[in-house]
Every structure is written in C-alpha cells, then in structure tokens.
Design a protein around this motif. Sequence first.
Motif, PDB file in Angstrom:
ATOM      1  N   UNK A  36       0.755  -1.215  -0.067  1.00  0.00           N
ATOM      2  CA  UNK A  36      -0.053   0.010  -0.049  1.00  0.00           C
ATOM      3  C   UNK A  36       0.848   1.182  -0.119  1.00  0.00           C
ATOM      4  N   UNK A  37       1.016   1.854  -1.169  1.00  0.00           N
ATOM      5  CA  UNK A  37       1.873   3.152  -1.424  1.00  0.00           C
ATOM      6  C   UNK A  37       0.974   4.326  -1.341  1.00  0.00           C
ATOM      7  N   UNK A  38       1.262   5.298  -0.692  1.00  0.00           N
ATOM      8  CA  UNK A  38       0.378   6.466  -0.738  1.00  0.00           C
ATOM      9  C   UNK A  38       1.493   7.652  -0.788  1.00  0.00           C
ATOM     10  N   UNK A  39       1.886   8.069  -2.020  1.00  0.00           N
ATOM     11  CA  UNK A  39       2.909   9.246  -2.255  1.00  0.00           C
ATOM     12  C   UNK A  39       2.260  10.651  -2.186  1.00  0.00           C
ATOM     13  N   UNK A  40       2.848  11.499  -1.740  1.00  0.00           N
ATOM     14  CA  UNK A  40       2.566  12.909  -1.647  1.00  0.00           C
ATOM     15  C   UNK A  40       2.218  13.705  -2.851  1.00  0.00           C
ATOM     16  N   UNK A  41       1.226  14.330  -2.907  1.00  0.00           N
ATOM     17  CA  UNK A  41       1.000  15.004  -4.411  1.00  0.00           C
ATOM     18  C   UNK A  41       2.086  15.952  -4.892  1.00  0.00           C
ATOM     19  N   UNK A  42       3.042  16.114  -4.095  1.00  0.00           N
ATOM     20  CA  UNK A  42       4.129  16.771  -4.723  1.00  0.00           C
ATOM     21  C   UNK A  42       5.576  15.745  -5.338  1.00  0.00           C
ATOM     22  N   UNK A  43       5.115  14.708  -5.388  1.00  0.00           N
ATOM     23  CA  UNK A  43       5.930  13.570  -5.745  1.00  0.00           C
ATOM     24  C   UNK A  43       6.197  13.957  -7.530  1.00  0.00           C
ATOM     25  N   UNK A  44       7.521  13.711  -7.865  1.00  0.00           N
ATOM     26  CA  UNK A  44       8.232  14.113  -9.187  1.00  0.00           C
ATOM     27  C   UNK A  44       7.679  12.883  -9.917  1.00  0.00           C
TER      28      UNK A  44
ATOM     29  N   UNK B 117      -4.234  17.708  -7.332  1.00  0.00           N
ATOM     30  CA  UNK B 117      -2.932  18.503  -6.974  1.00  0.00           C
ATOM     31  C   UNK B 117      -1.516  17.894  -7.495  1.00  0.00           C
ATOM     32  N   UNK B 118      -1.502  16.730  -7.691  1.00  0.00           N
ATOM     33  CA  UNK B 118      -0.390  16.157  -8.513  1.00  0.00           C
ATOM     34  C   UNK B 118      -0.078  17.020  -9.982  1.00  0.00           C
ATOM     35  N   UNK B 119       1.003  17.020 -10.403  1.00  0.00           N
ATOM     36  CA  UNK B 119       1.293  17.744 -11.458  1.00  0.00           C
ATOM     37  C   UNK B 119       0.492  16.837 -12.757  1.00  0.00           C
ATOM     38  N   UNK B 120       0.069  17.487 -13.898  1.00  0.00           N
ATOM     39  CA  UNK B 120      -0.724  16.975 -14.632  1.00  0.00           C
ATOM     40  C   UNK B 120       0.254  15.871 -15.458  1.00  0.00           C
TER      41      UNK B 120
ATOM     42  N   UNK C  58       2.808  14.254 -14.439  1.00  0.00           N
ATOM     43  CA  UNK C  58       2.855  13.030 -13.514  1.00  0.00           C
ATOM     44  C   UNK C  58       1.902  12.087 -13.452  1.00  0.00           C
ATOM     45  N   UNK C  59       0.838  12.725 -13.388  1.00  0.00           N
ATOM     46  CA  UNK C  59      -0.328  11.943 -13.383  1.00  0.00           C
ATOM     47  C   UNK C  59      -0.680  11.048 -15.147  1.00  0.00           C
ATOM     48  N   UNK C  60      -0.260  11.887 -15.920  1.00  0.00           N
ATOM     49  CA  UNK C  60      -0.367  11.230 -17.413  1.00  0.00           C
ATOM     50  C   UNK C  60       0.692  10.317 -17.465  1.00  0.00           C
ATOM     51  N   UNK C  61       1.880  10.147 -16.883  1.00  0.00           N
ATOM     52  CA  UNK C  61       2.862   9.408 -16.874  1.00  0.00           C
ATOM     53  C   UNK C  61       2.384   7.862 -16.459  1.00  0.00           C
ATOM     54  N   UNK C  62       1.061   7.967 -15.852  1.00  0.00           N
ATOM     55  CA  UNK C  62       0.572   6.724 -15.175  1.00  0.00           C
ATOM     56  C   UNK C  62      -0.401   6.062 -16.107  1.00  0.00           C
TER      57      UNK C  62
ATOM     58  N   UNK D 232     -13.399  23.833 -13.416  1.00  0.00           N
ATOM     59  CA  UNK D 232     -11.806  23.981 -13.613  1.00  0.00           C
ATOM     60  C   UNK D 232     -10.920  23.159 -12.734  1.00  0.00           C
ATOM     61  N   UNK D 233     -11.605  22.828 -11.605  1.00  0.00           N
ATOM     62  CA  UNK D 233     -10.556  21.994 -10.616  1.00  0.00           C
ATOM     63  C   UNK D 233     -10.560  20.494 -11.156  1.00  0.00           C
ATOM     64  N   UNK D 234     -11.736  19.903 -11.531  1.00  0.00           N
ATOM     65  CA  UNK D 234     -11.560  18.650 -12.253  1.00  0.00           C
ATOM     66  C   UNK D 234     -11.104  18.468 -13.543  1.00  0.00           C
ATOM     67  N   UNK D 235     -10.784  19.548 -14.368  1.00  0.00           N
ATOM     68  CA  UNK D 235     -10.135  19.505 -15.654  1.00  0.00           C
ATOM     69  C   UNK D 235      -8.698  19.380 -15.500  1.00  0.00           C
ATOM     70  N   UNK D 236      -8.133  19.603 -14.101  1.00  0.00           N
ATOM     71  CA  UNK D 236      -6.846  19.386 -13.973  1.00  0.00           C
ATOM     72  C   UNK D 236      -6.311  17.900 -14.263  1.00  0.00           C
ATOM     73  N   UNK D 237      -7.344  17.054 -14.219  1.00  0.00           N
ATOM     74  CA  UNK D 237      -6.990  15.617 -14.450  1.00  0.00           C
ATOM     75  C   UNK D 237      -7.647  15.225 -15.773  1.00  0.00           C
ATOM     76  N   UNK D 238      -6.450  14.735 -16.453  1.00  0.00           N
ATOM     77  CA  UNK D 238      -6.867  14.588 -17.902  1.00  0.00           C
ATOM     78  C   UNK D 238      -8.014  13.369 -18.301  1.00  0.00           C
TER      79      UNK D 238
END
Length: 514
Positions: A277-285, A316-319, A321-325, A379-385
């Motif tokens: 169970x991994x829970x990285x902080x939203x500032x993770x690169x 709150x994660x960088x976009x 970074x999220x798209x790399x998943x 606007x907020x939810x649009x930060x996630x692709x």
Amino acid sequence: MPLWKEAGGKYTMVAIVSTVAYLGLEARGVEVQVQVAPGVPAFVVVGLPDKAVAESRERVRAALAAIGLSLPPKRITVNLSPADLPKEGSHFDLPIALGLLAAMGVADAETLAGYVVVGELGLDGRIAPSPGVLLAALHAGEEDKGLICPAAQGAEAAWAGSVEVLAAPDLIALLNHLKGQQLLSAAKPGEVAVQTSGPDLKQVKGQETAKRALEIAAAGGHNLLMIGPPGAGKSLMAACLPGILPPLDSAEALEVSMVASVAGTLEGGQLTRTRPFRSPHHSASMAALTGGGLKVKPGEVSLAHLGVLFLDELPEFQRAVLDSLRQPLETGTVSVARANAHVTFPARVQMIAAMNPCRCGHLGDPALACARAPRCAADYQAKVSGPLLDRIDLHVEVQPVSAADLVLPPPAEGSAEVAERVAAARAVQRDRFRDIKARTNAEADGDVLEAVATPDEAGRALLAQAAEATRMSARGYMRVLRVARTIADLSGADAVGRVHIAEALSYRRRAPVN
C-alpha cells in the motif's frame, strides 16, 4: 579459473570472478577480470563503472589492509565484462576484492569460479548489505552456481531455493571458510511477516455506496476514484482496502520481494503476504512515481506492484506526472528510457484516487461553497486528463458525513465479512484464468473478456444504449464489462445480466457540474 601468461619474461596473473549488473528486475552476468602485471604500480577499474564502482578500489585497498594484506607493487587492472554494459552500485566491491585475492594467490580461483559474488566492503573488512541480492541469487540458480553475499542478506538470498548461499559477515570469515578453516553456517530463508491489519470498515459511518464500490474494486482489482468533500472518509476507506484484499500467494510474494530487493527496502530477508500500500504525496515527481533517477530505481507505481497505489488529492499532482501513469495502468509495466539504459519494471497496481469536487471542497453546500461555485468544479476537475479518468473503472461520489451519522452504532458488517466475499470472488477468477496470465477481471482483455463477460440480450441492449448516449470509448466499454463481470462474481452468477450491467454503468464517470 586463474590464468598465467608470460609477458617479456615475466608472468602475469589473471583471475575471474562472476557477479551481476542490475537492469530493472533483470540480473545480467558480469565477469570481474583482475590482472596483476609487472609495471608502474597502479589500480585501474575499467568497463563503464559509475562513481560508486570506481571508488571500489579505495574500499578494497582499505579492507585488505584491515586483514593484514597490502597490494602488490604492480599494475592492477580490473575489467568488468561486458565492457559496454553500464555498471552501477557498491555490490562490485566484494567480487573485485576476491578477484584480486585470487590473482595474488591468497584465495583459490577455481573455488570462486563456482559462485556469483555480491557485496559492499567496509574499510574494516566488513561485508555490508547492497540492494538486489535476491535477484543475484535467482541468477546464480539459473547459472547452476552458488552465491556469496553479506551475512545480513543471507536470509533474503535463501528464498531463491536450492542455491548454495555463503553469507559472510566480513572478509576474513569468508576467506577462512573458502580455505576450510572455519565454516560459515548455512543461510536459512527469512520469516514470512505476519499480515498487518489496518483500519476496519466498521469505522466508516454511512457511505454505503462508496463501501460497495470499494468491495467491487477489491474483488476485481479495479481502479477507483472517490469524489467528495473534506472529512467524508475517503482516505479512511482507502486505508481499509488492504484489509479486505486476499493475501499474496507464494509466487506473488516473490515478485513483490524482487522489487523491494532492487529498491533496497527488503529488511531482514522477510517476505510478506500483505499486499503493498503506497501513498505518495501530491508533490511527488515523475521519477518518484514511475521510476528513474541517475541510477534507475523503481518508483511508487512499481513498489505498489500487486497492491494498492493511493493518490490522495488527485488534481494537486502535476498533470504530466499523472499522465505518466496512463501506460502503466494499461499494460501493468513501466518502461524508463535513459540515454545509457532502457529499464522495465512491473507495475500491475490497483489505483485508488481521492479528490475534492472543487478547490474549496464544498460544492453544493450554499453555506460553505466559495463565490466561484459551480464554475470552480469544472476548472478543478479539468486538471485531471480525460484519458486518465477513462482508465478508472469506478467513479463514486462520497457524501458528507452528518452529525447524525456519527452517533449511529458501528455497522454490523466490517472488513472481515467483506474480505470473505472478496476472497470467494477472487477464487472464481483464479479458476477462470488459470490457463492465462490474467489474475483478475481487471486484467482480462480481448477474446478472453468477450468469452467470460458477454452479457445476456437485455444486458447487451442496455450497454449499447448507454454507450451511444454517453459516447463511451472502446476502453470505457470494455471496463464496464469487466466491472459487470466482477459484480456477477460477487453475487455468485455464472452469466452477466442486465442488473450487473446497470450497476456497472452507475459507477461510470459523470461530467462535472457547470
């Protein structure tokens, strides 16, 4: 095997010791070729060594001095073959030292030829732990050789099976063993860690829809997104997930331990049956999440392999970074490309994400919502692709918890009861996919999914109607089928019916309020 060569009327000694270089979860064989030849005294390491490997000569020099040996006043050349393969890490210390001792005639080179050697040397001759020993042991078994490793990692290496493991605390103890003067005790596999218990679902008041979605996600290995105001219990429910997931079987525990071994987090040689169970902080690169860095290491998505990756405060994660998943979530692997290496790590994870409906978190509550509501939600939810959201099977809205909910008695059903149903559904899937690589419904695809999840006529009509009305993508269509198949498994149904399709569609993504 030692080799004597004549050069200008003088003899040169060449000794060879086997070790490994790590490339992802692959251990590649490396020959440490040590030559002691007449010439100007020098100690050179060649074969694409990194900084840690190049510094080995100083640690080796000090370790030999600690046991009363000094380097011969000759030219010492250490070649790490194949020379075009990058060598990283301090585990080359011990094979270089043993190769040098064999070239000096202190150790028997023929005996060393039967072992793969890994370990870092201290200045006092101690053999310190280094990452990746479990992979080195598995490689040694494939090569029909034994393994020489640090004493602290003997229990880890012993999990490789029938491999002979020499786990030495220091250089002098290892030399005494090789000479038959003082034998080292045989390494034994480490203990299997007791499964840890986290929060119980009985602690969650209300939220029956979200708990039902959590059960479906656990049963089929599906990705889940919870959207709700602060304090509604999203993080608590995510923390309850490991408690309802079935434990790792032997093969899965070995896979998880291999990743932990490469990352250097496998402590005491203990294997665990608890899913990560991994829970990285939203500032993770991006490198922290998917892997990488100067020395390519597994990231959070690989450390959560066969377990749970929990992403709290998703927008709150960088976009980027999220798209790399997106690729790891689809394929179950993550490929890290660098100029000098191309490394692939396993990343078959179950992603659980949580987010507020808007930046202030109180959309829909006139007393608490900000002045920009409801525009701030879009606007907020649009930060996630959209493509990332399309890879999430279950989207559930978590309602705020009222004071009346908090004074209610604990639910009669907790994690233990839900875990029984999840285990039964997983057993059905294990039997269903026993002849293919898939473990859960979430991994089924193509003809396999069509064969096991084709709905009846009423269900097919409902799914077709919903797909046309919502302009559902092909990926979304397949994910609805997977979720419906899991719902059918939980209910004990052999076929997917209209009711299962209807519930699966209720968890599809909805557009934010405008």
